[in-house]
Design an enzyme around this catalytic site. Structure first.
Site, PDB file in Angstrom:
ATOM      1  N   HIS A  18      18.074 -96.997  49.515  1.00  0.00           N
ATOM      2  CA  HIS A  18      17.096 -97.883  49.672  1.00  0.00           C
ATOM      3  C   HIS A  18      15.741 -97.422  49.568  1.00  0.00           C
ATOM      4  O   HIS A  18      14.796 -97.902  48.888  1.00  0.00           O
ATOM      5  CB  HIS A  18      17.230 -98.876  51.030  1.00  0.00           C
ATOM      6  CG  HIS A  18      18.456 -99.639  51.033  1.00  0.00           C
ATOM      7  ND1 HIS A  18      18.990 -99.639  52.323  1.00  0.00           N
ATOM      8  CD2 HIS A  18      18.758-100.438  50.370  1.00  0.00           C
ATOM      9  CE1 HIS A  18      20.156-100.505  52.232  1.00  0.00           C
ATOM     10  NE2 HIS A  18      19.846-101.074  51.209  1.00  0.00           N
ATOM     11  N   LYS A  42      25.472-114.117  58.989  1.00  0.00           N
ATOM     12  CA  LYS A  42      25.960-112.745  59.207  1.00  0.00           C
ATOM     13  C   LYS A  42      25.550-112.224  60.618  1.00  0.00           C
ATOM     14  O   LYS A  42      24.660-112.700  61.405  1.00  0.00           O
ATOM     15  CB  LYS A  42      25.147-111.582  58.231  1.00  0.00           C
ATOM     16  CG  LYS A  42      25.565-112.017  56.845  1.00  0.00           C
ATOM     17  CD  LYS A  42      24.670-110.742  56.087  1.00  0.00           C
ATOM     18  CE  LYS A  42      25.239-110.785  54.466  1.00  0.00           C
ATOM     19  NZ  LYS A  42      24.946-109.780  53.724  1.00  0.00           N
ATOM     20  N   ARG A  91      23.156-100.182  41.600  1.00  0.00           N
ATOM     21  CA  ARG A  91      24.016 -98.859  41.914  1.00  0.00           C
ATOM     22  C   ARG A  91      25.042 -98.627  40.569  1.00  0.00           C
ATOM     23  O   ARG A  91      25.084 -97.505  40.352  1.00  0.00           O
ATOM     24  CB  ARG A  91      24.741 -98.888  43.144  1.00  0.00           C
ATOM     25  CG  ARG A  91      24.020 -98.920  44.384  1.00  0.00           C
ATOM     26  CD  ARG A  91      24.779 -98.887  45.483  1.00  0.00           C
ATOM     27  NE  ARG A  91      25.187-100.620  45.452  1.00  0.00           N
ATOM     28  CZ  ARG A  91      25.582-101.074  46.529  1.00  0.00           C
ATOM     29  NH1 ARG A  91      25.804-100.592  47.913  1.00  0.00           N
ATOM     30  NH2 ARG A  91      25.973-102.451  46.349  1.00  0.00           N
ATOM     31  N   SER A 129      24.929 -99.777  52.933  1.00  0.00           N
ATOM     32  CA  SER A 129      24.900 -99.830  54.424  1.00  0.00           C
ATOM     33  C   SER A 129      26.281 -99.970  54.934  1.00  0.00           C
ATOM     34  O   SER A 129      26.295 -99.641  56.027  1.00  0.00           O
ATOM     35  CB  SER A 129      24.086-101.095  54.715  1.00  0.00           C
ATOM     36  OG  SER A 129      22.618-100.863  54.284  1.00  0.00           O
TER      37      SER A 129
END
Length: 164
Positions: A18, A42, A91, A129
């Site tokens: 990040h 979440k 990514r 993460s």
């Protein structure tokens, strides 16, 4: 006119991947807002205020970067903040399909907001993460995956000593 960009995400926690994208965006734009999504569906490890604090701590060397939280539609938030660009890190090819869908709906909702995709540095192409939390949970070192402040915060969350 200031060129303002938003780097959105959950940042639970912020990783070196990040930070790589944020630093590169900061070199391009006059102002970069790291926008933490408030997502009540979440159950994050770090609450919004903790995530904002970590982001602020690890971006102090970037004077044109700020951190904020938002709920709702990203393009509406971008319009409120007068940001013309959303910066998203990719990514791998697998990220692109999802991000393309999101960018397309954002463009449909607000044609004045562009999405800029940045490939992450190859050394972070595997990093997420979720992976960081999993590794930290079992006491393994995440020192090469996250900034030092984040590693300390993870150890506190998981009650792991630095010697493990």
């Amino acid at each position: 006119m200031k060129r303002i960009a938003i780097c959105p995400g959950s940042f639970d926690p912020i990783t070196n991947g990040h930070l790589d994208i944020i630093e590169r965006a900061a070199a391009i734009f006059d102002e970069v807002i790291v926008a933490v999504l408030e997502n009540s569906s979440k159950a994050p490890l770090f609450d919004v205020e903790e995530r904002l604090g970590l982001i602020r701590d690890v971006t102090t060397h970037l004077p044109n970067v700020s951190a904020d939280a938002f709920g709702g539609l990203l393009v509406e938030y971008a319009a409120e903040r007068e940001a013309a660009t959303i910066v998203r890190g990719l990514r791998a090819v697998s990220d692109f399909e999802y991000e393309l869908q999101i960018a397309s709906i954002n463009k449909k909702l607000n044609e004045n907001v562009e999405t800029l995709f940045m490939m992450t540095n190859s050394q972070y192409s595997f990093l997420s993460s979720s992976i960081v939390k999993e590794v930290a949970k079992y006491g393994a070192s995440v020192s090469e995956l996250v900034p030092e402040q984040v590693e300390i915060a993870l150890r506190k969350k998981y009650q792991v000593s630095s010697g493990q």
